[in-house]
Design a protein around this motif. Sequence first.
Motif, PDB file in Angstrom:
ATOM      1  N   GLY A 101      10.306  -8.520   0.215  1.00 24.24           N
ATOM      2  CA  GLY A 101      10.546  -8.540   1.652  1.00 24.24           C
ATOM      3  C   GLY A 101      10.547  -7.148   2.244  1.00 24.24           C
ATOM      4  O   GLY A 101      10.004  -6.915   3.331  1.00 24.24           O
ATOM      5  N   SER A 102      11.142  -6.188   1.533  1.00 25.46           N
ATOM      6  CA  SER A 102      11.142  -4.800   1.993  1.00 25.46           C
ATOM      7  C   SER A 102       9.727  -4.252   2.021  1.00 25.46           C
ATOM      8  O   SER A 102       9.338  -3.563   2.972  1.00 25.46           O
ATOM      9  CB  SER A 102      12.019  -3.943   1.083  1.00 25.46           C
ATOM     10  OG  SER A 102      13.340  -4.391   1.116  1.00 25.46           O
ATOM     11  N   TYR A 103       8.941  -4.543   0.996  1.00 22.50           N
ATOM     12  CA  TYR A 103       7.556  -4.076   0.960  1.00 22.50           C
ATOM     13  C   TYR A 103       6.752  -4.688   2.095  1.00 22.50           C
ATOM     14  O   TYR A 103       5.988  -3.999   2.778  1.00 22.50           O
ATOM     15  CB  TYR A 103       6.908  -4.424  -0.383  1.00 22.50           C
ATOM     16  CG  TYR A 103       5.446  -4.111  -0.422  1.00 22.50           C
ATOM     17  CD1 TYR A 103       5.007  -2.798  -0.523  1.00 22.50           C
ATOM     18  CD2 TYR A 103       4.490  -5.114  -0.323  1.00 22.50           C
ATOM     19  CE1 TYR A 103       3.663  -2.488  -0.534  1.00 22.50           C
ATOM     20  CE2 TYR A 103       3.145  -4.830  -0.339  1.00 22.50           C
ATOM     21  CZ  TYR A 103       2.735  -3.515  -0.443  1.00 22.50           C
ATOM     22  OH  TYR A 103       1.405  -3.226  -0.447  1.00 22.50           O
ATOM     23  N   TYR A 104       6.924  -5.974   2.339  1.00 20.02           N
ATOM     24  CA  TYR A 104       6.209  -6.658   3.420  1.00 20.02           C
ATOM     25  C   TYR A 104       6.605  -6.075   4.776  1.00 20.02           C
ATOM     26  O   TYR A 104       5.749  -5.815   5.631  1.00 20.02           O
ATOM     27  CB  TYR A 104       6.501  -8.156   3.374  1.00 20.02           C
ATOM     28  CG  TYR A 104       5.790  -8.944   4.434  1.00 20.02           C
ATOM     29  CD1 TYR A 104       4.426  -9.174   4.362  1.00 20.02           C
ATOM     30  CD2 TYR A 104       6.493  -9.446   5.518  1.00 20.02           C
ATOM     31  CE1 TYR A 104       3.765  -9.886   5.350  1.00 20.02           C
ATOM     32  CE2 TYR A 104       5.844 -10.160   6.514  1.00 20.02           C
ATOM     33  CZ  TYR A 104       4.485 -10.372   6.422  1.00 20.02           C
ATOM     34  OH  TYR A 104       3.842 -11.073   7.394  1.00 20.02           O
ATOM     35  N   PHE A 105       7.912  -5.842   4.986  1.00 24.98           N
ATOM     36  CA  PHE A 105       8.375  -5.273   6.253  1.00 24.98           C
ATOM     37  C   PHE A 105       7.790  -3.880   6.464  1.00 24.98           C
ATOM     38  O   PHE A 105       7.341  -3.543   7.563  1.00 24.98           O
ATOM     39  CB  PHE A 105       9.909  -5.217   6.266  1.00 24.98           C
ATOM     40  CG  PHE A 105      10.467  -4.594   7.510  1.00 24.98           C
ATOM     41  CD1 PHE A 105      10.441  -5.290   8.710  1.00 24.98           C
ATOM     42  CD2 PHE A 105      11.005  -3.321   7.488  1.00 24.98           C
ATOM     43  CE1 PHE A 105      10.947  -4.720   9.861  1.00 24.98           C
ATOM     44  CE2 PHE A 105      11.508  -2.747   8.620  1.00 24.98           C
ATOM     45  CZ  PHE A 105      11.482  -3.443   9.816  1.00 24.98           C
ATOM     46  N   GLU A 106       7.801  -3.053   5.414  1.00 27.78           N
ATOM     47  CA  GLU A 106       7.252  -1.698   5.535  1.00 27.78           C
ATOM     48  C   GLU A 106       5.762  -1.741   5.823  1.00 27.78           C
ATOM     49  O   GLU A 106       5.255  -0.969   6.645  1.00 27.78           O
ATOM     50  CB  GLU A 106       7.520  -0.903   4.251  1.00 27.78           C
ATOM     51  CG  GLU A 106       8.974  -0.586   4.023  1.00 27.78           C
ATOM     52  CD  GLU A 106       9.523   0.395   5.042  1.00 27.78           C
ATOM     53  OE1 GLU A 106       8.766   1.271   5.492  1.00 27.78           O
ATOM     54  OE2 GLU A 106      10.704   0.245   5.393  1.00 27.78           O
ATOM     55  N   SER A 107       5.028  -2.628   5.170  1.00 32.20           N
ATOM     56  CA  SER A 107       3.577  -2.676   5.383  1.00 32.20           C
ATOM     57  C   SER A 107       3.240  -3.189   6.782  1.00 32.20           C
ATOM     58  O   SER A 107       2.324  -2.670   7.423  1.00 32.20           O
ATOM     59  CB  SER A 107       2.920  -3.543   4.312  1.00 32.20           C
ATOM     60  OG  SER A 107       3.331  -4.877   4.444  1.00 32.20           O
ATOM     61  N   ILE A 108       3.977  -4.155   7.289  1.00 29.64           N
ATOM     62  CA  ILE A 108       3.724  -4.658   8.649  1.00 29.64           C
ATOM     63  C   ILE A 108       4.105  -3.597   9.673  1.00 29.64           C
ATOM     64  O   ILE A 108       3.385  -3.367  10.655  1.00 29.64           O
ATOM     65  CB  ILE A 108       4.524  -5.963   8.889  1.00 29.64           C
ATOM     66  CG1 ILE A 108       3.973  -7.080   8.025  1.00 29.64           C
ATOM     67  CG2 ILE A 108       4.504  -6.360  10.352  1.00 29.64           C
ATOM     68  CD1 ILE A 108       2.551  -7.472   8.361  1.00 29.64           C
ATOM     69  N   THR A 109       5.238  -2.926   9.460  1.00 29.71           N
ATOM     70  CA  THR A 109       5.687  -1.890  10.395  1.00 29.71           C
ATOM     71  C   THR A 109       4.682  -0.743  10.442  1.00 29.71           C
ATOM     72  O   THR A 109       4.356  -0.241  11.520  1.00 29.71           O
ATOM     73  CB  THR A 109       7.074  -1.376   9.976  1.00 29.71           C
ATOM     74  OG1 THR A 109       7.962  -2.477   9.891  1.00 29.71           O
ATOM     75  CG2 THR A 109       7.603  -0.369  10.970  1.00 29.71           C
ATOM     76  N   ASN A 110       4.189  -0.315   9.299  1.00 27.54           N
ATOM     77  CA  ASN A 110       3.233   0.798   9.259  1.00 27.54           C
ATOM     78  C   ASN A 110       1.852   0.367   9.748  1.00 27.54           C
ATOM     79  O   ASN A 110       1.084   1.205  10.213  1.00 27.54           O
ATOM     80  CB  ASN A 110       3.139   1.355   7.840  1.00 27.54           C
ATOM     81  CG  ASN A 110       4.408   2.063   7.443  1.00 27.54           C
ATOM     82  OD1 ASN A 110       5.136   2.574   8.289  1.00 27.54           O
ATOM     83  ND2 ASN A 110       4.695   2.082   6.140  1.00 27.54           N
ATOM     84  N   TYR A 111       1.510  -0.889   9.665  1.00 29.98           N
ATOM     85  CA  TYR A 111       0.196  -1.356  10.101  1.00 29.98           C
ATOM     86  C   TYR A 111       0.046  -1.261  11.611  1.00 29.98           C
ATOM     87  O   TYR A 111      -1.011  -0.907  12.113  1.00 29.98           O
ATOM     88  CB  TYR A 111      -0.006  -2.813   9.656  1.00 29.98           C
ATOM     89  CG  TYR A 111      -1.358  -3.369  10.012  1.00 29.98           C
ATOM     90  CD1 TYR A 111      -2.493  -2.997   9.290  1.00 29.98           C
ATOM     91  CD2 TYR A 111      -1.506  -4.249  11.065  1.00 29.98           C
ATOM     92  CE1 TYR A 111      -3.738  -3.492   9.626  1.00 29.98           C
ATOM     93  CE2 TYR A 111      -2.736  -4.757  11.396  1.00 29.98           C
ATOM     94  CZ  TYR A 111      -3.848  -4.377  10.676  1.00 29.98           C
ATOM     95  OH  TYR A 111      -5.082  -4.874  11.011  1.00 29.98           O
TER      96      TYR A 111
END
Length: 113
Positions: A101-111
């Motif tokens: 979930g943390s990885y998904y949140f970081e990738s969506i936020t940075n995208y």
Amino acid sequence: MATHHEQDFNTTTEVPKPQTKAIWRTFIILVALTAVEFIFAFTMEASTVRNSIFIILTIFKAFYIVGEFMHLKHESKVLIWSILLPMALVTWLMVALIAEGSYYFESITNYFK
């Protein structure tokens, strides 16, 4: 059987010394674990590692409480493992979901930046 009932009525209100010692030992261990949790909470930044430490320490405290106050540590080893193994798998699942979930949140936020 009748003598067993007579012994139940002859109990005193004073707590025996060995039980008091075990209760204080349990209290000190739980206070120490809680203090370690507070140290991690106020010294580390929010991350997956900190959340994992919290989850592991909380599950350890819960198992210790169940072992001491619900007398699980005096049961057979098969019963203890039948409770511990699913708990370990649930812990692993929670840590994996938090990490993903943390990885998904970081990738969506940075995208979207």
